[in-house]
Design an enzyme around this catalytic site. Sequence first.
Site, PDB file in Angstrom:
ATOM      1  N   CYS A   8       0.818  -1.205   0.000  1.00  0.00           N
ATOM      2  CA  CYS A   8       0.000   0.000   0.000  1.00  0.00           C
ATOM      3  C   CYS A   8       0.859   1.266   0.000  1.00  0.00           C
ATOM      4  O   CYS A   8       2.043   1.238   0.350  1.00  0.00           O
ATOM      5  CB  CYS A   8      -0.932   0.003   1.215  1.00  0.00           C
ATOM      6  SG  CYS A   8      -2.376   1.071   0.994  1.00  0.00           S
ATOM      7  N   ASP A 127      -6.601  -3.083  11.133  1.00  0.00           N
ATOM      8  CA  ASP A 127      -5.419  -2.239  11.240  1.00  0.00           C
ATOM      9  C   ASP A 127      -5.282  -1.751  12.671  1.00  0.00           C
ATOM     10  O   ASP A 127      -6.207  -1.869  13.489  1.00  0.00           O
ATOM     11  CB  ASP A 127      -5.559  -1.056  10.274  1.00  0.00           C
ATOM     12  CG  ASP A 127      -4.244  -0.354   9.978  1.00  0.00           C
ATOM     13  OD1 ASP A 127      -3.194  -0.776  10.517  1.00  0.00           O
ATOM     14  OD2 ASP A 127      -4.259   0.616   9.201  1.00  0.00           O
TER      15      ASP A 127
END
Length: 207
Positions: A8, A127
């Site tokens: 990412c 996350d």
Amino acid sequence: MRTRVKICGITSVSDGLAAARHGADAIGLIFYPPSPRLVTLERAREIAASLPAFVARVAVFVNPAAGDVEAVIGACRPDLLQFHGEEAADFCRSFGVPYLRALRVRPGVDLLESLSLFGDAAGWLLDAYRQELYGGTGEAFDWGLIPRSLARPLILSGGLDTENVGAAIRRVRPWAVDVSSGVEAAKGVKDERRTAAFMEAVRNADV
């Protein structure tokens, strides 16, 4: 089962191609203005167009306006949308593109209850929680907070790097892992050697 990998915070064509070359299944393009990994529509279009077949393009948002999401879809045709803020389920599913629902994990949050509204998501991304940051914290969370059984594929994120991703995979057995700062030379700039080492650590954990 082979653990999939998303790299990412890609901000350049060269970093996107390096991720693909080393076997990444997906790359993330961030459209959240406060992020140091923000990409413009033009840069995102260039990166998306440069990638080879079978590398998914994921557009990452935090509490966006619908028009901003539509502009990104028109510019770079992402394979997946990732919503990392407080977006409602109806909003996430309104664009006709498969989506990932991210949730920042902390004690006291009922993950199953929070995610149950997003049962049509292509996956649930977990996350680390930090009040002022949405992703890219470089911090891991307590993997013991993850329920043993989830209704959708689990993407594990938060503070993963070459040193801990193997342990994370062996303990959590996620469908995929998501890394950003763990393979960077600087914020928004990937280090190809770290990317290669991360991919090798994932493959070794799958053996």
